[in-house]
Design an enzyme around this catalytic site. Sequence first.
Site, PDB file in Angstrom:
ATOM      1  N   THR A  11       0.773  -1.209   0.027  1.00  0.00           N
ATOM      2  CA  THR A  11       0.042  -0.028   0.146  1.00  0.00           C
ATOM      3  C   THR A  11       1.011   1.235  -0.060  1.00  0.00           C
ATOM      4  O   THR A  11       0.605   2.125  -0.662  1.00  0.00           O
ATOM      5  CB  THR A  11      -1.092   0.152   1.507  1.00  0.00           C
ATOM      6  OG1 THR A  11      -1.648  -1.225   1.157  1.00  0.00           O
ATOM      7  CG2 THR A  11      -1.954   1.059   1.090  1.00  0.00           C
ATOM      8  N   CYS A 141       0.016   7.487   9.378  1.00  0.00           N
ATOM      9  CA  CYS A 141      -0.936   8.328   8.889  1.00  0.00           C
ATOM     10  C   CYS A 141      -1.820   9.077  10.293  1.00  0.00           C
ATOM     11  O   CYS A 141      -1.970  10.222   9.691  1.00  0.00           O
ATOM     12  CB  CYS A 141      -1.880   7.396   8.118  1.00  0.00           C
ATOM     13  SG  CYS A 141      -2.365   5.813   8.967  1.00  0.00           S
ATOM     14  N   HIS A 221      -9.544   7.495   8.031  1.00  0.00           N
ATOM     15  CA  HIS A 221      -9.824   7.409   9.457  1.00  0.00           C
ATOM     16  C   HIS A 221     -10.357   9.031   9.549  1.00  0.00           C
ATOM     17  O   HIS A 221     -10.408   9.745   8.724  1.00  0.00           O
ATOM     18  CB  HIS A 221      -8.374   7.648  10.274  1.00  0.00           C
ATOM     19  CG  HIS A 221      -7.603   6.366  10.158  1.00  0.00           C
ATOM     20  ND1 HIS A 221      -7.974   5.194  10.472  1.00  0.00           N
ATOM     21  CD2 HIS A 221      -6.351   6.360   9.502  1.00  0.00           C
ATOM     22  CE1 HIS A 221      -6.678   4.412  10.296  1.00  0.00           C
ATOM     23  NE2 HIS A 221      -5.839   5.060   9.713  1.00  0.00           N
TER      24      HIS A 221
HETATM   25  P1  NAD Z   1       1.322  -3.903   3.099  1.00  0.00           P
HETATM   26  O1  NAD Z   1       1.115  -5.021   3.721  1.00  0.00           O
HETATM   27  O2  NAD Z   1       0.298  -3.114   2.206  1.00  0.00           O
HETATM   28  O3  NAD Z   1       2.835  -3.889   2.170  1.00  0.00           O
HETATM   29  C1  NAD Z   1       3.959  -4.257   2.875  1.00  0.00           C
HETATM   30  C2  NAD Z   1       5.017  -4.909   1.723  1.00  0.00           C
HETATM   31  O4  NAD Z   1       6.066  -5.526   2.069  1.00  0.00           O
HETATM   32  C3  NAD Z   1       3.992  -5.996   1.263  1.00  0.00           C
HETATM   33  O5  NAD Z   1       4.230  -6.151  -0.428  1.00  0.00           O
HETATM   34  C4  NAD Z   1       4.794  -7.327   1.291  1.00  0.00           C
HETATM   35  O6  NAD Z   1       4.895  -8.351   0.478  1.00  0.00           O
HETATM   36  C5  NAD Z   1       6.028  -6.742   1.650  1.00  0.00           C
HETATM   37  N1  NAD Z   1       7.172  -7.574   2.487  1.00  0.00           N
HETATM   38  C6  NAD Z   1       6.862  -8.081   3.517  1.00  0.00           C
HETATM   39  N2  NAD Z   1       7.937  -8.807   4.097  1.00  0.00           N
HETATM   40  C7  NAD Z   1       9.029  -8.334   3.416  1.00  0.00           C
HETATM   41  C8  NAD Z   1      10.224  -8.494   3.584  1.00  0.00           C
HETATM   42  N3  NAD Z   1      10.870  -9.058   4.450  1.00  0.00           N
HETATM   43  N4  NAD Z   1      11.110  -7.952   2.809  1.00  0.00           N
HETATM   44  C9  NAD Z   1      10.489  -7.135   1.692  1.00  0.00           C
HETATM   45  N5  NAD Z   1       9.271  -6.932   1.696  1.00  0.00           N
HETATM   46  C10 NAD Z   1       8.340  -7.403   2.375  1.00  0.00           C
HETATM   47  O7  NAD Z   1       1.788  -2.877   4.365  1.00  0.00           O
HETATM   48  P2  NAD Z   1       1.694  -1.179   4.012  1.00  0.00           P
HETATM   49  O8  NAD Z   1       0.091  -0.639   4.794  1.00  0.00           O
HETATM   50  O9  NAD Z   1       1.986  -0.689   2.967  1.00  0.00           O
HETATM   51  O10 NAD Z   1       2.496  -0.567   5.512  1.00  0.00           O
HETATM   52  C11 NAD Z   1       3.784  -0.583   5.377  1.00  0.00           C
HETATM   53  C12 NAD Z   1       4.335   0.059   6.557  1.00  0.00           C
HETATM   54  O11 NAD Z   1       3.553   1.467   6.505  1.00  0.00           O
HETATM   55  C13 NAD Z   1       3.679  -0.201   8.116  1.00  0.00           C
HETATM   56  O12 NAD Z   1       4.897   0.159   8.934  1.00  0.00           O
HETATM   57  C14 NAD Z   1       2.603   0.453   8.253  1.00  0.00           C
HETATM   58  O13 NAD Z   1       2.320   0.659   9.622  1.00  0.00           O
HETATM   59  C15 NAD Z   1       2.944   1.821   7.619  1.00  0.00           C
HETATM   60  N6  NAD Z   1       1.797   2.608   7.204  1.00  0.00           N
HETATM   61  C16 NAD Z   1       0.608   2.041   6.710  1.00  0.00           C
HETATM   62  C17 NAD Z   1      -0.404   2.683   6.381  1.00  0.00           C
HETATM   63  C18 NAD Z   1      -1.775   1.991   5.865  1.00  0.00           C
HETATM   64  O14 NAD Z   1      -2.822   2.680   6.266  1.00  0.00           O
HETATM   65  N7  NAD Z   1      -1.832   1.140   4.842  1.00  0.00           N
HETATM   66  C19 NAD Z   1      -0.579   4.114   6.661  1.00  0.00           C
HETATM   67  C20 NAD Z   1       0.616   4.747   7.128  1.00  0.00           C
HETATM   68  C21 NAD Z   1       1.606   3.789   7.379  1.00  0.00           C
END
Ligand code: NAD
Length: 338
Positions: A11, A141, A221
């Site tokens: 994401t 976020c 949110h």
């Molecule tokens: P996500 O699950 O959508 O994406 C994570 C990606 O990392 C996936 O593509 C997964 O395949 C990959 N991955 C998993 N293990 C891995 C590894 N060992 N090496 C390389 N790639 C790997 O997660 P996200 O929502 O994008 O969240 C990522 C970070 O951003 C987290 O810290 C989350 O808390 C933060 N975040 C998320 C949001 C949200 O609402 N989605 C908002 C702000 C911050």
Amino acid sequence: MKSVAINGYGTIGKRVADAVAAQNDMKVIGVSKTRPNFEARNAVKEKGYDLYIGIPERENQFKEAGIEVAGTVEDMIQEADIVVDCTPGTIGPQNLEMYKKAGVKAIYQGGEDHDLTGLSFNSFANYDKSYGADYTRVVSCNTTGLTRTLYTLNPLIDIKKVRSVMVRRGSDPNGVKKGPINAIVPNPPKVPSHHGPDVATVFDGINITTMALLVPTTLMHQHNLMVEIGNDVSKDDVLDVLEKRSRVMIVKASEGLGSTAEIMEYAKELGRSRSDLYEIPVWEESINVVDNELFYMQAVHQESDVVPENIDAIRALLEMESDNEKSIAKTNKAMGIF
Ligand code: NAD
């Protein structure tokens, strides 16, 4: 032209990659995936990014899926000036060892603890602190949303104490395994939630306590803020300051933007990539000052508000721009942010 690697292309990672590609002073040198899914395929075929694999043992799975792989994450980071780590929260500590070994700078996301880097980042509140640092963490976020409006209001109002009730989306829109589907869940059920202390990691000295609940929605949110103030401020003063701040927008329920659903419909009309809304919308009608207390309501597009912050964090860590306002303006222009 600085080389940026994106570790974790979900994401947040895919949005950060496109935002980097939109700038004229940095480029994407690779993105990483752990599974050969549609995002991996699109990264290579549609976006033209070099794809590296997070779990080397899975190379065959990518081959069988017909997705071209350029190497492993360890190969990718050798080429990079900086890594933006967008893997799920908690994988950070093991990756940090890898980044240290490779001698590459890294930016983490809000799912990791502040203690991992000892430094957290917000473009408006503390850009300078991360300037030239090896590692930082772009706050979550929700924390980004709270900090953006509170820090904007700070010069105008004498903030004594902030209270916020955080209504959180149950999942991102693609989260088929998360909920709730039919409940309101105090999350956490204890007070304070982690959001208040997290704001304090980027906004020095702020007195803020938050409580949070999860609801069955995926779009955004929503935050309800109550701010005790020590000076005389009118609703118009508050509106004026928020209107002038980029990455914040005033919306009016009276113009059909009375809900997160309508705001995201508006975002679709903007025609941006993935219909993202990088700005924090604040409802004009919600702003009021009652007995030395400022009230307002805002929303956060969780999938995208942190994306421009990551671009500014890259410029800070790599000492590409010493003035945060110049970096913010540059990022905004490249991404079409109001
Ligand atoms: P996500 O699950 O959508 O994406 C994570 C990606 O990392 C996936 O593509 C997964 O395949 C990959 N991955 C998993 N293990 C891995 C590894 N060992 N090496 C390389 N790639 C790997 O997660 P996200 O929502 O994008 O969240 C990522 C970070 O951003 C987290 O810290 C989350 O808390 C933060 N975040 C998320 C949001 C949200 O609402 N989605 C908002 C702000 C911050």
